[in-house]
Design an enzyme around this catalytic site. Structure first.
Site, PDB file in Angstrom:
ATOM      1  N   TYR A   1      73.773 -29.714 -23.780  1.00 44.08           N
ATOM      2  CA  TYR A   1      73.866 -30.692 -23.970  1.00 44.08           C
ATOM      3  C   TYR A   1      74.944 -31.095 -24.702  1.00 44.08           C
ATOM      4  O   TYR A   1      76.280 -31.832 -24.219  1.00 44.08           O
ATOM      5  CB  TYR A   1      72.838 -31.586 -22.965  1.00 44.08           C
ATOM      6  CG  TYR A   1      73.096 -32.649 -23.274  1.00 44.08           C
ATOM      7  CD1 TYR A   1      74.030 -33.222 -21.625  1.00 44.08           C
ATOM      8  CD2 TYR A   1      72.956 -34.054 -23.659  1.00 44.08           C
ATOM      9  CE1 TYR A   1      73.810 -34.785 -20.850  1.00 44.08           C
ATOM     10  CE2 TYR A   1      73.103 -35.893 -23.314  1.00 44.08           C
ATOM     11  CZ  TYR A   1      74.028 -35.359 -22.094  1.00 44.08           C
ATOM     12  OH  TYR A   1      73.704 -37.259 -21.615  1.00 44.08           O
TER      13      TYR A   1
ATOM     14  N   LYS B   1      78.512 -32.950 -24.258  1.00 37.83           N
ATOM     15  CA  LYS B   1      79.360 -33.779 -23.858  1.00 37.83           C
ATOM     16  C   LYS B   1      80.327 -33.754 -25.387  1.00 37.83           C
ATOM     17  O   LYS B   1      80.621 -34.740 -24.316  1.00 37.83           O
ATOM     18  CB  LYS B   1      78.121 -35.075 -24.570  1.00 37.83           C
ATOM     19  CG  LYS B   1      76.950 -35.080 -23.102  1.00 37.83           C
ATOM     20  CD  LYS B   1      78.576 -35.178 -22.319  1.00 37.83           C
ATOM     21  CE  LYS B   1      77.008 -35.675 -20.978  1.00 37.83           C
ATOM     22  NZ  LYS B   1      77.385 -36.085 -19.575  1.00 37.83           N
TER      23      LYS B   1
END
Length: 264
Positions: free
Chosen positions: A156, A160
């Site tokens: 993640y 991001k």
């Protein structure tokens, strides 16, 4: 200088991915409240659609990880509204996972949702916005994880961080017609996420946030409205932090016996 009402979106068209619940639904409601026509998407039909200002969002089932579905979403907005002014790439997220043992399939899905899907949707939106006299605005909803990784978020965090880099690259390539901006969202109190923040639903986390509280979806929605409206015509390629000042450093908390800057 008379700039009229810079947050009047009457006649404007907005897409919010993942806009059927949580933060995305509040973003959709915020744009509806200022006069926009809004299309939201999700993978499943929602029990109810965002509504405000006497208007209700339209819905299209779409998995924006699929480039064709992302393009179809934009096409549907243009067919319904005749234009597209704002794309909010809100869909995202990931459960925690151990980086040492996580499967390739998991990593691929997380990267697809948090990085590739915004890219695909932005590409489709740009093709429309470049043809409009007043261009358009793309807003990518990011995370503090891109700046300060937490355990269990390797895939993640990488996705991001890539989204932030993508934002800056697209802002360079698509100006001046299309502005592309990024919001770094901090800890956000939502009904679905409350359990992830502990038995108190995250109340204790207020001690490590300078503003003294977790964000709520409305904080992110208002930031989206600012970036999309007439108050920010020269703002592009920026990273707008909506995290209440960040987090108090652990070394400071340790020295103060676990209390925040105001001794809460």
């Amino acid at each position: 200088m008379d700039i009229g009402n810079p947050i009047d979106f009457t006649g404007r068209a907005v897409i919010v991915t993942g806009g059927t619940k949580g933060i995305g639904a509040v973003i959709a409601e915020t744009f509806l409240a200022v006069g926009a026509r809004v299309l939201v998407c999700g993978r499943n039909d929602p029990p109810a659609l965002p509504s405000a200002g006497g208007r209700t969002a339209h819905f299209r089932a779409a998995d924006v990880r699929d480039p064709a579905a992302a393009a179809g979403l934009v096409d549907a907005a243009v067919a319904r509204f005749g234009r597209l002014d704002v794309l909010v790439n809100n869909a995202g997220g990931s459960p925690d996972a151990d980086a040492a043992t996580v499967s390739p399939r998991f990593v691929e899905k997380v990267v697809a949702l948090n990085l590739l899907a915004p890219f695909y949707a932005a590409q489709a939106a740009n093709r429309v916005m470049q043809s409009q006299n007043d261009g358009g605005s793309v807003i990518n909803i990011g995370s503090v994880s891109a700046h300060t990784p937490q355990p269990g978020t390797a895939a993640y965090t990488a996705a991001k961080a890539g989204l932030l880099g993508l934002t800056r690259a697209l802002a360079l390539e698509w100006a001046p017609k299309v502005r592309v901006n990024h919001i770094t969202a901090g800890l956000i109190r939502t009904e679905s996420a409350a359990s992830a923040y502990g038995e108190d639903g995250g109340a204790a986390m207020a001690d490590v946030i300078p503003m003294g509280r977790m964000a709520v979806p409305d904080d992110v929605a208002r930031a989206c409205l600012f970036l999309a409206c007439g108050l920010a015509p020269y703002v592009s390629g920026t990273d707008l932090a909506v995290h209440g000042g960040g987090e108090v450093p652990a070394r400071f908390l340790a020295a103060k016996g676990g209390t925040g800057p105001a001794g809460r």
